[in-house]
Design a protein around this motif. Sequence first.
Motif, PDB file in Angstrom:
ATOM      1  N   MET A   1       0.759  -1.096  -0.042  1.00 33.46           N
ATOM      2  CA  MET A   1       0.025   0.083   0.076  1.00 33.46           C
ATOM      3  C   MET A   1       0.956   1.299   0.104  1.00 33.46           C
ATOM      4  O   MET A   1       1.955   1.217   0.847  1.00 33.46           O
ATOM      5  CB  MET A   1      -0.809   0.111   1.318  1.00 33.46           C
ATOM      6  CG  MET A   1      -2.249   0.591   0.921  1.00 33.46           C
ATOM      7  SD  MET A   1      -3.296   0.737   2.653  1.00 33.46           S
ATOM      8  CE  MET A   1      -3.680  -0.919   2.611  1.00 33.46           C
ATOM      9  N   LYS A   2       0.551   2.150  -0.735  1.00 31.36           N
ATOM     10  CA  LYS A   2       1.160   3.661  -0.680  1.00 31.36           C
ATOM     11  C   LYS A   2       1.096   4.461   0.308  1.00 31.36           C
ATOM     12  O   LYS A   2       0.066   4.268   0.981  1.00 31.36           O
ATOM     13  CB  LYS A   2       0.771   4.269  -2.185  1.00 31.36           C
ATOM     14  CG  LYS A   2       1.776   5.299  -2.437  1.00 31.36           C
ATOM     15  CD  LYS A   2       1.259   5.732  -3.977  1.00 31.36           C
ATOM     16  CE  LYS A   2       0.082   6.969  -3.959  1.00 31.36           C
ATOM     17  NZ  LYS A   2      -0.253   7.553  -5.224  1.00 31.36           N
ATOM     18  N   GLU A   3       2.142   4.833   0.618  1.00 32.20           N
ATOM     19  CA  GLU A   3       2.172   5.867   1.936  1.00 32.20           C
ATOM     20  C   GLU A   3       1.154   6.930   1.613  1.00 32.20           C
ATOM     21  O   GLU A   3       0.919   7.623   0.758  1.00 32.20           O
ATOM     22  CB  GLU A   3       3.327   6.488   2.083  1.00 32.20           C
ATOM     23  CG  GLU A   3       3.453   7.082   3.399  1.00 32.20           C
ATOM     24  CD  GLU A   3       4.795   8.111   3.871  1.00 32.20           C
ATOM     25  OE1 GLU A   3       4.826   8.795   4.716  1.00 32.20           O
ATOM     26  OE2 GLU A   3       5.704   7.708   3.064  1.00 32.20           O
ATOM     27  N   ASN A   4       0.210   7.327   2.729  1.00 35.80           N
ATOM     28  CA  ASN A   4      -0.857   8.293   2.587  1.00 35.80           C
ATOM     29  C   ASN A   4      -0.724   8.985   3.978  1.00 35.80           C
ATOM     30  O   ASN A   4      -1.454   8.413   4.935  1.00 35.80           O
ATOM     31  CB  ASN A   4      -2.155   7.548   2.346  1.00 35.80           C
ATOM     32  CG  ASN A   4      -3.237   8.662   2.018  1.00 35.80           C
ATOM     33  OD1 ASN A   4      -3.344   9.575   2.961  1.00 35.80           O
ATOM     34  ND2 ASN A   4      -3.888   8.448   0.889  1.00 35.80           N
ATOM     35  N   VAL A   5      -0.368  10.264   3.901  1.00 34.75           N
ATOM     36  CA  VAL A   5       0.131  10.964   5.337  1.00 34.75           C
ATOM     37  C   VAL A   5      -1.386  11.033   6.254  1.00 34.75           C
ATOM     38  O   VAL A   5      -1.656  10.759   7.197  1.00 34.75           O
ATOM     39  CB  VAL A   5       0.569  12.169   5.205  1.00 34.75           C
ATOM     40  CG1 VAL A   5       0.458  12.875   6.487  1.00 34.75           C
ATOM     41  CG2 VAL A   5       1.974  11.946   4.565  1.00 34.75           C
ATOM     42  N   VAL A   6      -2.433  11.698   5.273  1.00 30.59           N
ATOM     43  CA  VAL A   6      -3.514  11.464   6.106  1.00 30.59           C
ATOM     44  C   VAL A   6      -4.524  10.584   6.665  1.00 30.59           C
ATOM     45  O   VAL A   6      -5.124  10.609   7.614  1.00 30.59           O
ATOM     46  CB  VAL A   6      -4.654  12.646   5.140  1.00 30.59           C
ATOM     47  CG1 VAL A   6      -5.243  11.826   4.044  1.00 30.59           C
ATOM     48  CG2 VAL A   6      -5.847  13.110   6.012  1.00 30.59           C
ATOM     49  N   ARG A   7      -4.267   9.436   5.728  1.00 34.90           N
ATOM     50  CA  ARG A   7      -4.947   8.012   6.260  1.00 34.90           C
ATOM     51  C   ARG A   7      -3.953   7.622   7.484  1.00 34.90           C
ATOM     52  O   ARG A   7      -4.811   7.138   8.517  1.00 34.90           O
ATOM     53  CB  ARG A   7      -4.563   7.041   5.164  1.00 34.90           C
ATOM     54  CG  ARG A   7      -5.232   5.672   5.362  1.00 34.90           C
ATOM     55  CD  ARG A   7      -5.232   4.595   4.323  1.00 34.90           C
ATOM     56  NE  ARG A   7      -3.848   4.608   3.502  1.00 34.90           N
ATOM     57  CZ  ARG A   7      -3.707   4.017   2.335  1.00 34.90           C
ATOM     58  NH1 ARG A   7      -5.117   3.410   1.601  1.00 34.90           N
ATOM     59  NH2 ARG A   7      -2.733   4.310   1.741  1.00 34.90           N
ATOM     60  N   ASP A   8      -2.605   7.634   7.298  1.00 35.18           N
ATOM     61  CA  ASP A   8      -1.903   7.152   8.398  1.00 35.18           C
ATOM     62  C   ASP A   8      -2.299   7.953   9.675  1.00 35.18           C
ATOM     63  O   ASP A   8      -2.444   7.355  10.911  1.00 35.18           O
ATOM     64  CB  ASP A   8      -0.672   7.323   8.128  1.00 35.18           C
ATOM     65  CG  ASP A   8      -0.122   6.375   6.844  1.00 35.18           C
ATOM     66  OD1 ASP A   8      -1.026   5.319   6.538  1.00 35.18           O
ATOM     67  OD2 ASP A   8       1.119   6.410   6.410  1.00 35.18           O
ATOM     68  N   LYS A   9      -2.293   9.265   9.555  1.00 31.76           N
ATOM     69  CA  LYS A   9      -2.391  10.186  10.782  1.00 31.76           C
ATOM     70  C   LYS A   9      -4.058  10.203  11.507  1.00 31.76           C
ATOM     71  O   LYS A   9      -4.135   9.883  12.636  1.00 31.76           O
ATOM     72  CB  LYS A   9      -1.981  11.508  10.421  1.00 31.76           C
ATOM     73  CG  LYS A   9      -0.915  11.789  10.351  1.00 31.76           C
ATOM     74  CD  LYS A   9      -0.496  13.242  10.318  1.00 31.76           C
ATOM     75  CE  LYS A   9       1.231  13.342  10.233  1.00 31.76           C
ATOM     76  NZ  LYS A   9       1.968  13.191  11.427  1.00 31.76           N
ATOM     77  N   SER A  10      -4.805   9.686  10.595  1.00 34.82           N
ATOM     78  CA  SER A  10      -6.096   9.677  10.756  1.00 34.82           C
ATOM     79  C   SER A  10      -6.246   8.353  11.638  1.00 34.82           C
ATOM     80  O   SER A  10      -6.982   8.211  12.620  1.00 34.82           O
ATOM     81  CB  SER A  10      -7.178   9.820   9.970  1.00 34.82           C
ATOM     82  OG  SER A  10      -6.947   8.765   8.884  1.00 34.82           O
ATOM     83  N   TYR A  11      -5.580   7.369  11.093  1.00 37.66           N
ATOM     84  CA  TYR A  11      -5.798   5.936  11.751  1.00 37.66           C
ATOM     85  C   TYR A  11      -5.062   5.993  13.357  1.00 37.66           C
ATOM     86  O   TYR A  11      -5.659   5.313  14.247  1.00 37.66           O
ATOM     87  CB  TYR A  11      -5.116   4.899  10.787  1.00 37.66           C
ATOM     88  CG  TYR A  11      -5.081   3.653  11.423  1.00 37.66           C
ATOM     89  CD1 TYR A  11      -6.367   2.572  11.064  1.00 37.66           C
ATOM     90  CD2 TYR A  11      -4.317   3.018  12.000  1.00 37.66           C
ATOM     91  CE1 TYR A  11      -6.625   1.423  11.533  1.00 37.66           C
ATOM     92  CE2 TYR A  11      -4.411   1.469  12.538  1.00 37.66           C
ATOM     93  CZ  TYR A  11      -5.450   0.993  12.337  1.00 37.66           C
ATOM     94  OH  TYR A  11      -5.671  -0.445  12.766  1.00 37.66           O
ATOM     95  N   ALA A  12      -4.033   6.624  13.251  1.00 33.14           N
ATOM     96  CA  ALA A  12      -3.174   6.760  14.426  1.00 33.14           C
ATOM     97  C   ALA A  12      -4.075   7.712  15.508  1.00 33.14           C
ATOM     98  O   ALA A  12      -4.058   7.253  16.850  1.00 33.14           O
ATOM     99  CB  ALA A  12      -1.843   7.505  14.511  1.00 33.14           C
ATOM    100  N   PHE A  13      -4.496   8.609  14.872  1.00 34.96           N
ATOM    101  CA  PHE A  13      -5.664   9.435  15.856  1.00 34.96           C
ATOM    102  C   PHE A  13      -6.904   8.427  16.315  1.00 34.96           C
ATOM    103  O   PHE A  13      -7.163   8.629  17.561  1.00 34.96           O
ATOM    104  CB  PHE A  13      -6.085  10.442  15.174  1.00 34.96           C
ATOM    105  CG  PHE A  13      -7.073  11.463  15.966  1.00 34.96           C
ATOM    106  CD1 PHE A  13      -6.566  12.205  17.047  1.00 34.96           C
ATOM    107  CD2 PHE A  13      -8.391  11.498  15.836  1.00 34.96           C
ATOM    108  CE1 PHE A  13      -7.346  13.102  17.462  1.00 34.96           C
ATOM    109  CE2 PHE A  13      -9.202  12.275  16.542  1.00 34.96           C
ATOM    110  CZ  PHE A  13      -8.821  13.184  17.687  1.00 34.96           C
ATOM    111  N   ALA A  14      -7.257   7.651  15.406  1.00 34.25           N
ATOM    112  CA  ALA A  14      -8.380   6.755  15.757  1.00 34.25           C
ATOM    113  C   ALA A  14      -7.997   5.602  16.963  1.00 34.25           C
ATOM    114  O   ALA A  14      -8.777   5.299  17.976  1.00 34.25           O
ATOM    115  CB  ALA A  14      -8.965   5.937  14.651  1.00 34.25           C
TER     116      ALA A  14
END
Length: 116
Positions: A1-14
Motif C-alpha cells: 500500500m502506498k504511503e498516505n499521510v492523512v490516512r496514516d495520521k487519521s488511523y493513529a488518531f483513531a
Amino acid sequence: MKENVVRDKSYAFAIRVVNAYKFLCEQHKEYVLSKQLLRSGTSIGANIEEAIGAQSRKDFLAKLSISYKEARESQYWIKLLRDTNYLSGEQSESLLEDAEELLRIIGTIQKTIRNS
C-alpha cells in the motif's frame, strides 16, 4: 500500500481515541461523552478511507468534508471532557494537537482539489 499521510495520521488518531475511550470507561466510568468522542474520532479515518475509494471528484470532496467536520466535532468532545475534568490538560492537549493537525491536512487537500 502506498504511503498516505492523512490516512496514516487519521488511523493513529483513531487508535488514540479508542484508548482514551477505554481509559474514560475504565477509570472514570464515563460512557456518554466518551462514546461521542469515539464515534467522531474514528469516523475521521473511516471517511478518509471512503474518500480514497471515491467514484468521482465530487464524492471525494464530500467524504473529505465529512472527515473535516468529524475532526472539528472531536475537538469539541475533547475540550468538553477536559473542562469537566475527565481528561487532564496534558491528555487533552495532545489529542487536540493531533485533531488540529488533521484539520490542517484535510483543509489543505480540500483547497487543492477545489482550486485545481
